[in-house]
Write a protein that holds these residues in place. Structure first.
Motif, PDB file in Angstrom:
ATOM      1  N   ALA A  45       0.829  -1.208   0.000  1.00  0.00           N
ATOM      2  CA  ALA A  45       0.000   0.000   0.000  1.00  0.00           C
ATOM      3  C   ALA A  45       0.864   1.260   0.000  1.00  0.00           C
ATOM      4  O   ALA A  45       0.558   2.228  -0.707  1.00  0.00           O
ATOM      5  N   GLY A  46       1.946   1.252   0.773  1.00  0.00           N
ATOM      6  CA  GLY A  46       2.865   2.392   0.760  1.00  0.00           C
ATOM      7  C   GLY A  46       3.456   2.598  -0.625  1.00  0.00           C
ATOM      8  O   GLY A  46       3.570   3.722  -1.110  1.00  0.00           O
ATOM      9  N   GLY A  47       3.819   1.490  -1.263  1.00  0.00           N
ATOM     10  CA  GLY A  47       4.341   1.570  -2.622  1.00  0.00           C
ATOM     11  C   GLY A  47       3.324   2.058  -3.632  1.00  0.00           C
ATOM     12  O   GLY A  47       3.682   2.553  -4.696  1.00  0.00           O
ATOM     13  N   ILE A  48       2.049   1.921  -3.303  1.00  0.00           N
ATOM     14  CA  ILE A  48       1.001   2.415  -4.196  1.00  0.00           C
ATOM     15  C   ILE A  48       0.893   3.933  -4.124  1.00  0.00           C
ATOM     16  O   ILE A  48       0.808   4.616  -5.140  1.00  0.00           O
ATOM     17  N   PHE A  49       0.905   4.500  -2.910  1.00  0.00           N
ATOM     18  CA  PHE A  49       0.640   5.943  -2.837  1.00  0.00           C
ATOM     19  C   PHE A  49       1.883   6.822  -2.902  1.00  0.00           C
ATOM     20  O   PHE A  49       1.791   8.001  -3.225  1.00  0.00           O
ATOM     21  N   VAL A  50       3.062   6.292  -2.637  1.00  0.00           N
ATOM     22  CA  VAL A  50       4.264   7.135  -2.648  1.00  0.00           C
ATOM     23  C   VAL A  50       4.577   7.713  -4.036  1.00  0.00           C
ATOM     24  O   VAL A  50       4.947   8.886  -4.132  1.00  0.00           O
ATOM     25  N   PRO A  51       4.421   6.971  -5.147  1.00  0.00           N
ATOM     26  CA  PRO A  51       4.707   7.596  -6.453  1.00  0.00           C
ATOM     27  C   PRO A  51       3.807   8.795  -6.759  1.00  0.00           C
ATOM     28  O   PRO A  51       4.215   9.699  -7.494  1.00  0.00           O
ATOM     29  N   ALA A  52       2.618   8.817  -6.196  1.00  0.00           N
ATOM     30  CA  ALA A  52       1.721   9.948  -6.434  1.00  0.00           C
ATOM     31  C   ALA A  52       2.288  11.241  -5.856  1.00  0.00           C
ATOM     32  O   ALA A  52       1.985  12.324  -6.357  1.00  0.00           O
ATOM     33  N   VAL A  53       3.102  11.128  -4.823  1.00  0.00           N
ATOM     34  CA  VAL A  53       3.690  12.336  -4.220  1.00  0.00           C
ATOM     35  C   VAL A  53       4.577  13.046  -5.237  1.00  0.00           C
ATOM     36  O   VAL A  53       4.440  14.258  -5.441  1.00  0.00           O
ATOM     37  N   THR A  54       5.464  12.310  -5.874  1.00  0.00           N
ATOM     38  CA  THR A  54       6.335  12.950  -6.868  1.00  0.00           C
ATOM     39  C   THR A  54       5.534  13.435  -8.076  1.00  0.00           C
ATOM     40  O   THR A  54       5.836  14.485  -8.638  1.00  0.00           O
ATOM     41  N   ALA A  55       4.513  12.689  -8.448  1.00  0.00           N
ATOM     42  CA  ALA A  55       3.665  13.122  -9.567  1.00  0.00           C
ATOM     43  C   ALA A  55       2.954  14.426  -9.228  1.00  0.00           C
ATOM     44  O   ALA A  55       2.886  15.335 -10.068  1.00  0.00           O
ATOM     45  N   PHE A  56       2.444  14.530  -8.010  1.00  0.00           N
ATOM     46  CA  PHE A  56       1.755  15.762  -7.618  1.00  0.00           C
ATOM     47  C   PHE A  56       2.710  16.944  -7.548  1.00  0.00           C
ATOM     48  O   PHE A  56       2.325  18.072  -7.879  1.00  0.00           O
ATOM     49  N   ILE A  57       3.949  16.717  -7.137  1.00  0.00           N
ATOM     50  CA  ILE A  57       4.913  17.814  -7.137  1.00  0.00           C
ATOM     51  C   ILE A  57       5.112  18.311  -8.565  1.00  0.00           C
ATOM     52  O   ILE A  57       5.136  19.521  -8.814  1.00  0.00           O
ATOM     53  N   GLN A  58       5.211  17.384  -9.498  1.00  0.00           N
ATOM     54  CA  GLN A  58       5.360  17.777 -10.910  1.00  0.00           C
ATOM     55  C   GLN A  58       4.139  18.539 -11.412  1.00  0.00           C
ATOM     56  O   GLN A  58       4.257  19.480 -12.192  1.00  0.00           O
ATOM     57  N   LEU A  59       2.962  18.114 -10.976  1.00  0.00           N
ATOM     58  CA  LEU A  59       1.729  18.729 -11.475  1.00  0.00           C
ATOM     59  C   LEU A  59       1.381  20.047 -10.782  1.00  0.00           C
ATOM     60  O   LEU A  59       0.822  20.944 -11.403  1.00  0.00           O
ATOM     61  N   LEU A  60       1.683  20.153  -9.510  1.00  0.00           N
ATOM     62  CA  LEU A  60       1.243  21.312  -8.729  1.00  0.00           C
ATOM     63  C   LEU A  60       2.210  22.492  -8.763  1.00  0.00           C
ATOM     64  O   LEU A  60       1.784  23.634  -8.584  1.00  0.00           O
ATOM     65  N   PHE A  61       3.488  22.224  -8.961  1.00  0.00           N
ATOM     66  CA  PHE A  61       4.483  23.287  -8.849  1.00  0.00           C
ATOM     67  C   PHE A  61       5.049  23.658 -10.212  1.00  0.00           C
ATOM     68  O   PHE A  61       5.354  22.784 -11.021  1.00  0.00           O
ATOM     69  N   PRO A  62       5.221  24.959 -10.452  1.00  0.00           N
ATOM     70  CA  PRO A  62       5.858  25.389 -11.699  1.00  0.00           C
ATOM     71  C   PRO A  62       7.340  24.999 -11.657  1.00  0.00           C
ATOM     72  O   PRO A  62       7.900  24.775 -10.578  1.00  0.00           O
ATOM     73  N   PRO A  63       7.961  24.915 -12.813  1.00  0.00           N
ATOM     74  CA  PRO A  63       9.359  24.463 -12.863  1.00  0.00           C
ATOM     75  C   PRO A  63      10.307  25.226 -11.922  1.00  0.00           C
ATOM     76  O   PRO A  63      11.218  24.635 -11.362  1.00  0.00           O
ATOM     77  N   GLN A  64      10.068  26.506 -11.728  1.00  0.00           N
ATOM     78  CA  GLN A  64      10.947  27.308 -10.884  1.00  0.00           C
ATOM     79  C   GLN A  64      10.890  26.890  -9.409  1.00  0.00           C
ATOM     80  O   GLN A  64      11.821  27.160  -8.655  1.00  0.00           O
ATOM     81  N   LEU A  65       9.808  26.268  -8.986  1.00  0.00           N
ATOM     82  CA  LEU A  65       9.653  25.907  -7.581  1.00  0.00           C
ATOM     83  C   LEU A  65       9.702  24.395  -7.324  1.00  0.00           C
ATOM     84  O   LEU A  65       9.632  23.966  -6.178  1.00  0.00           O
ATOM     85  N   ARG A  66       9.816  23.617  -8.367  1.00  0.00           N
ATOM     86  CA  ARG A  66       9.857  22.157  -8.173  1.00  0.00           C
ATOM     87  C   ARG A  66      11.076  21.727  -7.375  1.00  0.00           C
ATOM     88  O   ARG A  66      10.990  20.829  -6.553  1.00  0.00           O
ATOM     89  N   GLY A  67      12.189  22.365  -7.634  1.00  0.00           N
ATOM     90  CA  GLY A  67      13.411  22.025  -6.902  1.00  0.00           C
ATOM     91  C   GLY A  67      13.231  22.201  -5.408  1.00  0.00           C
ATOM     92  O   GLY A  67      13.664  21.367  -4.615  1.00  0.00           O
ATOM     93  N   LYS A  68      12.567  23.270  -5.022  1.00  0.00           N
ATOM     94  CA  LYS A  68      12.307  23.523  -3.604  1.00  0.00           C
ATOM     95  C   LYS A  68      11.384  22.447  -3.033  1.00  0.00           C
ATOM     96  O   LYS A  68      11.627  21.917  -1.941  1.00  0.00           O
ATOM     97  N   ALA A  69      10.340  22.116  -3.758  1.00  0.00           N
ATOM     98  CA  ALA A  69       9.405  21.085  -3.301  1.00  0.00           C
ATOM     99  C   ALA A  69      10.092  19.721  -3.193  1.00  0.00           C
ATOM    100  O   ALA A  69       9.891  18.982  -2.223  1.00  0.00           O
TER     101      ALA A  69
END
Length: 173
Positions: free
Chosen positions: A122-146
């Motif tokens: 279950a952990g392996g199921i939801f953890v990839p969504a975290v990185t995907a959401f960072i890509q989707l929610l943050f503009p390129p200039q702020l992704r590094g910070k996230a």
């Protein structure tokens, strides 16, 4: 190849507060999943005595979680791409919570092993969504910070696992 140039005086995009709050929720879930990879290590002696567990059982309790976690990462990321990361995140988190409760109420070594494997999966199921959401929610200039904040959460959660596990054992036996 096209060169990308940035201006030093270009304004940093403004990200709504809700985006940072969403990141906090996502990282709290990731924190729990990664904390669980190491938290049980200090509980092996009490598990051995309370469940009369063998060395192979103790190995499965630790390795089963990590194995299932790792095996779920890539297919879950792909599933999130196809079905939506929000659905995959909440489904994995719900399953993780149920499996965590099952670990707490396990009456024998087999129940604990199965619960830990499901919990890792279950952990392996939801953890990839975290990185995907960072890509989707943050503009390129702020992704590094996230991503830097995410990296800090990964390090801290893994390091705190044995400490938190020890505190739980000391408090509750």
């Amino acid at each position: 190849m096209m060169a990308v140039t940035t201006r030093a005086d270009a304004p940093t995009p403004i990200v709504p507060r809700q985006t940072w709050q969403a990141l906090a929720v996502l990282l709290a879930a990731m924190f729990m999943a990664l904390l669980d990879t190491t938290i049980v290590n200090v509980a092996l002696t009490p598990i051995r005595t309370s469940l009369d567990a063998s060395n192979s059982t103790l190995s499965w309790i630790i390795s089963g979680y990590a194995l299932a976690f790792g095996l779920a990462l890539i297919p879950a990321g792909r599933l999130g791409d196809r079905l939506g990361h929000k659905w995959v995140f909440f489904s994995g988190l719900a399953l993780f919570t149920i499996a965590s409760l099952a670990c707490g109420f396990a009456q024998n070594d087999v129940q604990l092993i199965i619960s830990r494997v499901v919990q890792g999966f279950a952990g392996g199921i939801f953890v990839p969504a975290v990185t995907a959401f960072i890509q989707l929610l943050f503009p390129p200039q702020l992704r590094g910070k996230a991503f830097a904040i995410m990296g800090s959460v990964i390090g801290v959660s893994t390091a705190l696992g044995p400490i938190v596990g020890g505190l739980i054992i000391q408090a509750f036996g």
